[in-house]
Scaffold this motif. Structure first.
Motif, PDB file in Angstrom:
ATOM      1  N   TYR A  94      74.734  53.893  25.520  1.00 54.45           N
ATOM      2  CA  TYR A  94      74.200  54.928  26.167  1.00 54.45           C
ATOM      3  C   TYR A  94      75.347  55.521  27.245  1.00 54.45           C
ATOM      4  N   CYS A  95      76.107  54.761  27.935  1.00 50.31           N
ATOM      5  CA  CYS A  95      77.122  55.298  28.641  1.00 50.31           C
ATOM      6  C   CYS A  95      78.254  55.631  27.809  1.00 50.31           C
ATOM      7  N   TYR A 101      79.561  62.632  24.998  1.00 52.71           N
ATOM      8  CA  TYR A 101      78.913  64.203  24.939  1.00 52.71           C
ATOM      9  C   TYR A 101      79.512  65.045  25.894  1.00 52.71           C
ATOM     10  N   TYR A 102      79.994  64.548  27.047  1.00 56.57           N
ATOM     11  CA  TYR A 102      80.540  65.512  28.070  1.00 56.57           C
ATOM     12  C   TYR A 102      82.002  65.959  27.862  1.00 56.57           C
ATOM     13  N   ILE A 103      82.674  64.835  26.958  1.00 57.45           N
ATOM     14  CA  ILE A 103      83.978  65.200  26.630  1.00 57.45           C
ATOM     15  C   ILE A 103      83.940  66.338  25.497  1.00 57.45           C
ATOM     16  N   LEU A 104      82.959  66.498  24.533  1.00 50.05           N
ATOM     17  CA  LEU A 104      82.874  67.512  23.678  1.00 50.05           C
ATOM     18  C   LEU A 104      82.302  68.634  24.548  1.00 50.05           C
ATOM     19  N   GLY A 109      83.550  73.999  26.237  1.00 48.17           N
ATOM     20  CA  GLY A 109      83.482  75.076  27.006  1.00 48.17           C
ATOM     21  C   GLY A 109      84.726  75.684  27.440  1.00 48.17           C
ATOM     22  N   ILE A 110      85.643  74.644  27.465  1.00 44.91           N
ATOM     23  CA  ILE A 110      87.232  75.138  27.756  1.00 44.91           C
ATOM     24  C   ILE A 110      87.875  76.229  26.443  1.00 44.91           C
ATOM     25  N   ALA A 111      87.097  75.881  25.196  1.00 49.86           N
ATOM     26  CA  ALA A 111      87.641  76.638  24.082  1.00 49.86           C
ATOM     27  C   ALA A 111      86.959  78.213  24.144  1.00 49.86           C
ATOM     28  N   THR A 112      85.571  78.213  24.869  1.00 50.63           N
ATOM     29  CA  THR A 112      84.796  79.440  24.842  1.00 50.63           C
ATOM     30  C   THR A 112      84.966  79.929  26.206  1.00 50.63           C
ATOM     31  N   ILE A 228      79.366  60.719  35.541  1.00 50.46           N
ATOM     32  CA  ILE A 228      80.097  61.246  34.587  1.00 50.46           C
ATOM     33  C   ILE A 228      79.945  62.812  34.522  1.00 50.46           C
ATOM     34  N   SER A 229      78.790  63.237  34.604  1.00 54.24           N
ATOM     35  CA  SER A 229      78.396  64.664  34.814  1.00 54.24           C
ATOM     36  C   SER A 229      79.174  65.391  35.938  1.00 54.24           C
TER      37      SER A 229
END
Length: 243
Positions: A94-95, A101-104, A109-112, A228-229
């Protein structure tokens, strides 16, 4: 459907309603209790002290109720730490999944150019206070209130055990967890992703609780996920300012 089965369903849904009322009431009372104190000398931006007191209040009240039920009904709420291969396996998986998930999320987010950031100063007090809350209190309190207490109580009213009843009570407790994350002052259409995210996470935490028979693993999963979030956003803000 025979009368015994109908009665069982009725008991489950009545208890679910009672649990929902308890969670709603303890949340509101917890905020009122937290509002009694002045945290400005420690937390001038109001980021972590009030919510920490709120969660501690909910945790202590729930532990008190669980202790009474343990003494009166011999209910085991699986609060003791224990080494469990299934729990360790699913916690690590899970971790890892949350980290990916947050890396993606941040790559997209950076790309858009759509990364949402916090609107407060990232000084030592704010960072340590908010991350400390996420790592030690957020999951610890919420897994007690939203997982251990309701799942054990619901399983106790099931005279029949098995996958179907486990799935049903897992769905109900995950639904309650999602509802608890709804902000009724803003349109639901603007927060459905967050609500769905809470439901899916609630189901994951509940599944591991039932499989490992220990609330410690869901607590770790929940705390690490929140860390992480929030920490990921802090890292992005720091790197963005340094660029």
């Amino acid at each position: 459907m025979n009368k015994i089965l109908k009665s069982e369903y009725l008991h489950i849904f009545i208890l679910t309603a009672v649990i929902f009322l308890y969670q709603d009431i303890i949340d509101k009372i917890g905020w009122k209790f937290a509002a009694l104190f002045d945290y400005s000398p420690i937390d001038k931006d109001g980021l972590f002290m009030a919510v920490s007191v709120h969660h501690i209040f909910m945790l202590l009240i729930s532990l008190g109720i669980m202790y009474i039920l343990y003494r009166k009904k011999c209910l085991d709420f699986k609060m003791k730490p224990q080494k469990d291969k299934i729990g360790i396996k699913y916690t690590v998986l899970y971790c890892t999944a949350v980290l990916i998930y947050y890396i993606l999320v941040y790559i997209i987010g950076i790309a858009t150019n759509s990364v949402a950031v916090y609107n407060y100063e990232l000084n030592a007090v704010n960072v340590m206070g908010t991350l400390g809350f996420q790592l030690f209190l957020s999951g610890t309190a919420e897994e007690t209130v939203f997982r251990a207490l309701p799942l054990v109580c619901l399983k106790n009213v099931c005279s029949k055990s098995g996958r179907f009843f486990d799935i049903m009570i897992l769905f109900l407790t995950s639904l309650l967890f999602a509802v608890a994350h709804i902000n009724f002052t803003v349109p639901l259409s603007s927060q459905w992703i967050g609500i769905l995210y809470a439901f899916v996470n609630g189901a994951a935490y509940g599944f591991v609780f039932l499989r490992s028979e220990s609330v410690i693993y869901p607590m770790i999963m929940h705390n690490v996920s929140n860390l992480i979030s929030v920490g990921g956003c802090y890292l992005y803000m720091i790197l963005s300012n340094a660029a």
